[in-house]
Design a protein around this motif. Structure first.
Motif, PDB file in Angstrom:
ATOM      1  N   VAL A 167       0.835  -1.202   0.000  1.00 37.13           N
ATOM      2  CA  VAL A 167       0.000   0.000   0.000  1.00 37.13           C
ATOM      3  C   VAL A 167       0.870   1.253   0.000  1.00 37.13           C
ATOM      4  O   VAL A 167       0.574   2.241  -0.677  1.00 37.13           O
ATOM      5  CB  VAL A 167      -0.939  -0.028   1.226  1.00 37.13           C
ATOM      6  CG1 VAL A 167      -1.586   1.319   1.440  1.00 37.13           C
ATOM      7  CG2 VAL A 167      -2.005  -1.076   1.038  1.00 37.13           C
ATOM      8  N   LEU A 185       2.212   1.905  -3.400  1.00 36.07           N
ATOM      9  CA  LEU A 185       1.187   2.444  -4.300  1.00 36.07           C
ATOM     10  C   LEU A 185       0.827   3.872  -3.934  1.00 36.07           C
ATOM     11  O   LEU A 185       0.040   4.500  -4.635  1.00 36.07           O
ATOM     12  CB  LEU A 185      -0.074   1.579  -4.225  1.00 36.07           C
ATOM     13  CG  LEU A 185       0.010   0.205  -4.890  1.00 36.07           C
ATOM     14  CD1 LEU A 185      -1.160  -0.653  -4.457  1.00 36.07           C
ATOM     15  CD2 LEU A 185       0.007   0.361  -6.395  1.00 36.07           C
ATOM     16  N   TRP A 237      -0.839   4.778  -1.234  1.00 41.72           N
ATOM     17  CA  TRP A 237      -2.200   4.785  -0.717  1.00 41.72           C
ATOM     18  C   TRP A 237      -2.270   4.924   0.788  1.00 41.72           C
ATOM     19  O   TRP A 237      -3.327   4.683   1.374  1.00 41.72           O
ATOM     20  CB  TRP A 237      -2.918   3.491  -1.124  1.00 41.72           C
ATOM     21  CG  TRP A 237      -3.346   3.476  -2.548  1.00 41.72           C
ATOM     22  CD1 TRP A 237      -3.266   4.499  -3.450  1.00 41.72           C
ATOM     23  CD2 TRP A 237      -3.917   2.375  -3.235  1.00 41.72           C
ATOM     24  NE1 TRP A 237      -3.751   4.097  -4.656  1.00 41.72           N
ATOM     25  CE2 TRP A 237      -4.164   2.797  -4.548  1.00 41.72           C
ATOM     26  CE3 TRP A 237      -4.260   1.069  -2.877  1.00 41.72           C
ATOM     27  CZ2 TRP A 237      -4.719   1.970  -5.507  1.00 41.72           C
ATOM     28  CZ3 TRP A 237      -4.824   0.242  -3.825  1.00 41.72           C
ATOM     29  CH2 TRP A 237      -5.051   0.691  -5.134  1.00 41.72           C
ATOM     30  N   SER A 285      -5.420   7.264   2.837  1.00 38.95           N
ATOM     31  CA  SER A 285      -6.367   7.466   1.744  1.00 38.95           C
ATOM     32  C   SER A 285      -7.485   6.444   1.855  1.00 38.95           C
ATOM     33  O   SER A 285      -7.347   5.422   2.515  1.00 38.95           O
ATOM     34  CB  SER A 285      -5.662   7.296   0.400  1.00 38.95           C
ATOM     35  OG  SER A 285      -5.335   5.934   0.224  1.00 38.95           O
ATOM     36  N   GLN A 293      -8.537   4.660  -0.670  1.00 40.46           N
ATOM     37  CA  GLN A 293      -8.172   3.467  -1.436  1.00 40.46           C
ATOM     38  C   GLN A 293      -7.453   2.466  -0.544  1.00 40.46           C
ATOM     39  O   GLN A 293      -7.716   1.273  -0.583  1.00 40.46           O
ATOM     40  CB  GLN A 293      -7.223   3.795  -2.611  1.00 40.46           C
ATOM     41  CG  GLN A 293      -7.680   4.867  -3.567  1.00 40.46           C
ATOM     42  CD  GLN A 293      -7.206   6.228  -3.123  1.00 40.46           C
ATOM     43  OE1 GLN A 293      -7.741   6.769  -2.164  1.00 40.46           O
ATOM     44  NE2 GLN A 293      -6.236   6.779  -3.812  1.00 40.46           N
ATOM     45  N   GLY A 294      -6.512   2.974   0.259  1.00 39.86           N
ATOM     46  CA  GLY A 294      -5.745   2.078   1.121  1.00 39.86           C
ATOM     47  C   GLY A 294      -6.623   1.361   2.119  1.00 39.86           C
ATOM     48  O   GLY A 294      -6.389   0.214   2.476  1.00 39.86           O
TER      49      GLY A 294
END
Lengths: 283, 527
Positions: free
Chosen positions: A138, A141, A143, A146, A148-149
């Motif tokens: 994560v 990336l 993320w 966030s 998304q994470g």
């Protein structure tokens, strides 16, 4: 002449003793289950200096604790975060599980059984074992801190696939054949046949997923270091740490965090019951 | 089974489950056996020909001996004939103290900390004051809710996700040094010509290893003795004179129990953050005994612990006897550090004394003032130094220090150093100590408001300060530096629990020492 009174099952025969025994047992279990909730509510309604005196007796009343817990701990923002994450994960898991279960139950393709066993095998790995690796992923990336994470790692669930696959396999074969004849196609079958009939299972899955995500502490804590991104469980932990001398605030915060869950439960309970009774009586 | 696919599925699931469970270990522990190498890592000190002692000091010019507390620069002097070697890394980051001159817009830095309740508020106030007082640096606080989470997140973060300033507890010193993710305070002090003479020698020394000042101490707490003055009076003891030595502790407890003023003299625990670590570390420091080799890990990495000694057996037997004779109440592992205090508040079988962190004093007084506990008023709570095996009260530095992360930009590093300097000015420290209950890191903070009034009006608050306001010319006095300090403390906590439950002292002590040595070897192999 047929017998006027039909035979009664053993658990339907009501003797006096049996009835009293049943109610006593239920009362005992209810007491054990409800007692912690009772103490939580009592403590949350007491002002600070009375919280250790007579912890079981509601001898004083104040709503300041709720107001303080809400503002001090920024629970409003954290509830919002939790709600967004839990809803996204629930929807994601239900959708992906239904599609995958449909594929495993209804379609034939090479490697289907091996793949299904592989899915099941992931259930044997505890969350803690992959925590650090997932965090690195994560992080790579970008993320951290966030939505998304918080959401993406949980968009699929082997348990959901398993439950829904079993439920789909239990559908009568004639249904599938009728659908084929009607020419609905895969998505049409899912939408018009599977979803209505699987409503109790879907409801149960959605409920458990929402509950599990709402209560999650380990993962959200690990990938957020910015207070704005706290979920409500991290917020509660923070509240507990910040107010070492005010357990009533923590109780109030707990109740605030539990109310959305109770609401969701009530909503889904209706769905569950409706789904359960829909196909029970023929004709 | 009705059909073959289901049977196969069942067989596959059963096999997988069996495989996972058959190893007999939790999946988390699999493969994680303690490594036992045959040869411990050789210490990097060379015992050469006798010569004059080598002194490493931080700010030139250096005195060869330190004299009164707070005066003169802090120096480390090695034992005669021993050369000090920098711990491990030749690659120390430089401290770009002048980088703030070149910026055209304010620098934003993040600060991860674990301060809670009143201490968190005090830190927030100080940071807001700093941000408002100048326009070059803006500091953003991120509360990580506890040291454990903070440490995990910091070490898991990739290099650009780390905060510019991080607060790390004292037991993390060796790990921070080995990870080499920070700009040492030595570098900043030398680059900026910063004067560290006003600081408490022990506070600075606590965060030095291998001759390098790694971090800047921020919050200092020590174990102190909390006692009930009313119970002391009832027992015929002087409520203004708490016990200092171990013999006094025993005599006082005996008198309290005999007179019926309380059921127990003192409540003791074996927590990792409290009694389980304090009784060994603090008493060794007080008695001038080394806890680990290589000068308590200060001149080079420690290779073994040295606490398996007859003196330790004597001290621990004393503790065991106190509990066995009914003079002390053992409250268990006490994960939150408050069970001893709760034992003092018990209505049926109270204890008259307990040893807890000095940081708890403010919270305790607030709690009692609210009337939550019957029979005790705030004025009746006495605070004294932790009893130990010597006439002079003294304690090692507990708490945390601030570290500047390296490689996040020169302007950010300079901004972080500027912020650190602000936090340790006398005014800031006076405010900080007054609000948070920590001891200030410099002596002149006790002479200005608001701290000077607090210390004058309520001398209970100055007990932790007095316990650490000493010279730093003795390696034993500041406690050990070990890589796996936390796990070693878990081993000693288990040892204390076993001892209180009646196990023999010598075997428990040896077992703990062996476990600690294995932990150290394992740590050295991995770093």
């Amino acid at each position: 002449m047929p017998d006027a009174t039909p035979a009664r099952a053993p658990w339907e025969r009501s003797t006096r003793v049996g009835q009293i025994g049943r109610y006593a047992l239920l009362a005992l279990i209810a007491f054990i289950v409800l007692f912690p909730i009772y103490t939580t509510v009592v403590a949350a309604l007491k002002p600070g200096n009375r919280v250790l005196v007579n912890p079981l007796v509601p001898d004083s009343f104040t709503l300041d604790t709720f107001r303080e817990a809400w503002s001090e701990a920024r629970l409003g923002r954290y509830l919002g975060n939790s709600f967004i994450v839990a809803t996204a994960v629930t929807i994601g898991q239900v959708v992906t599980s239904l599609l995958a279960a449909y594929a495993f139950a209804m379609l034939r393709f090479p490697g289907r059984n091996v793949l299904f066993v592989a899915f099941l095998a992931t259930m044997l790995v505890p969350l803690e074992a992959t925590l650090v690796i997932n965090r690195q992923t994560v992080d790579a990336l970008g993320w951290l801190n966030s939505y998304q994470g918080l959401v993406v790692p949980f968009l699929a669930s082997a348990l959901g696939v398993f439950l829904l696959r079993q439920a789909l396999l239990a559908l009568p074969k004639d249904l599938r054949d009728a659908a084929l004849i009607d020419g609905v196609g895969h998505l049409g079958f899912i939408r018009h046949v599977a979803m209505p009939l699987l409503r109790p299972t879907l409801g149960a899955l959605a409920l458990f997923t929402f509950l599990g995500t709402w209560n999650a502490y380990l993962w959200p804590n690990l990938i957020t270091d910015n207070e704005d991104w706290n979920t409500v469980q991290i917020g509660l932990r923070q509240l507990k740490a910040q107010t070492l001398d005010a357990p009533n605030l923590v109780m109030a915060g707990t109740i605030i965090a539990a109310i959305p869950i109770a609401v969701v439960l009530l909503i889904f309970q209706r769905q569950l019951i409706r789904g359960l009774t829909a196909g029970a009586v023929k004709g | 089974m009705s059909n073959r696919p289901t049977r196969r599925l069942f067989a596959a699931s059963a096999c997988l489950t069996l495989a996972a469970c058959a190893s007999g270990q939790s999946i988390l522990q699999a493969g994680n056996d303690a490594t036992t190498s045959t040869k411990p890592v050789a210490p990097s000190t060379t015992a050469g020909a006798p010569g004059p002692p080598t002194t490493i000091c931080l700010v030139q010019p250096c005195a060869t001996t330190t004299t009164t507390a707070g005066a003169g620069p802090t120096g480390l002097s090695a034992a005669p004939g021993v050369t000090m070697v920098m711990a491990g890394n030749p690659d120390f980051a430089a401290c770009p103290v002048d980088a703030l001159e070149a910026i055209d817009e304010p620098v934003r830095i993040t600060f991860w900390h674990a301060m809670q309740s009143a201490q968190g508020d005090a830190l927030t106030d100080l940071t807001n004051l700093y941000n408002a007082s100048q326009d070059r640096v803006v500091v953003e606080l991120q509360n990580q809710n506890g040291y454990e989470e903070l440490i995990d997140k910091y070490f898991l973060a990739s290099s650009d996700d780390r905060p510019h300033v991080v607060q790390m507890p004292e037991y993390m010193l060796q790990q921070i040094a080995d990870a080499n993710t920070v700009i040492t305070t030595s570098a900043c002090v030398q680059a900026g010509g910063y004067d560290i003479s006003p600081f408490l020698p022990r506070a600075m020394f606590a965060y030095q290893t291998g001759g390098v000042q790694w971090g800047m101490p921020l919050n200092i707490s020590t174990p102190v003795l909390y006692y009930n003055k009313a119970m002391f009076e009832e027992a015929g003891l002087d409520p203004e004179r708490p016990p200092i030595t171990l013999d006094e502790l025993r005599d006082y407890s005996q008198q309290i129990v005999d007179s019926g003023a309380a059921t127990y003299g003192i409540a003791v625990d074996s927590g990792v953050n409290s009694g389980g670590a304090w009784f060994l570390e603090q008493w060794f420091a007080r008695a001038g005994l080394p806890y680990a080799d290589n000068d308590n890990g200060r001149t080079a990495r420690a290779t073994q612990v040295l606490f398996d000694t007859p003196e330790a057996v004597e001290m621990l037997t004393f503790a065991q006897q106190l509990e066995a004779d009914g003079l002390a109440l053992y409250v268990g592992e006490d994960p939150r550090g408050i069970d001893g205090l709760l034992a003092m508040a018990d209505q049926e079988q109270p204890a008259a004394m307990t040893i807890a962190s000095s940081g708890a004093l403010g919270g305790v007084l607030d709690f009692v003032e609210g009337g939550a506990i019957e029979g005790i008023t705030p004025a009746e709570i006495g605070v004294g130094p932790m009893p130990g095996p010597s006439e002079t009260p003294s304690a090692t530095i507990g708490g945390a220090a601030l570290y500047i992360t390296r490689d996040l930009g020169d302007a950010e590093a300079a901004g972080a150093w500027d912020y650190l300097q602000y936090l340790v000015t006398a005014e800031a420290q006076s405010f900080w100590a007054a609000e948070s209950g920590y001891a200030p890191v410099r002596a002149d903070a006790t002479e200005i408001e608001p701290l000077v009034s607090i210390y004058a009006d309520d001398p209970r608050f100055r007990v932790p300060y007095d316990q650490v306001n000493f010279d730093a010319d003795d390696f034993t006095a500041v406690g050990p530096v070990l890589g796996p300090m936390r796990q070693v403390r878990q081993a000693t906590a288990q040892m204390m629990a076993a001892i209180y439950e009646g196990e023999d002292v010598q075997p428990s002590l040896t077992a703990a020492a062996d476990q600690a040595n294995l932990l150290i070897i394992d740590y050295d192999n991995r770093n």
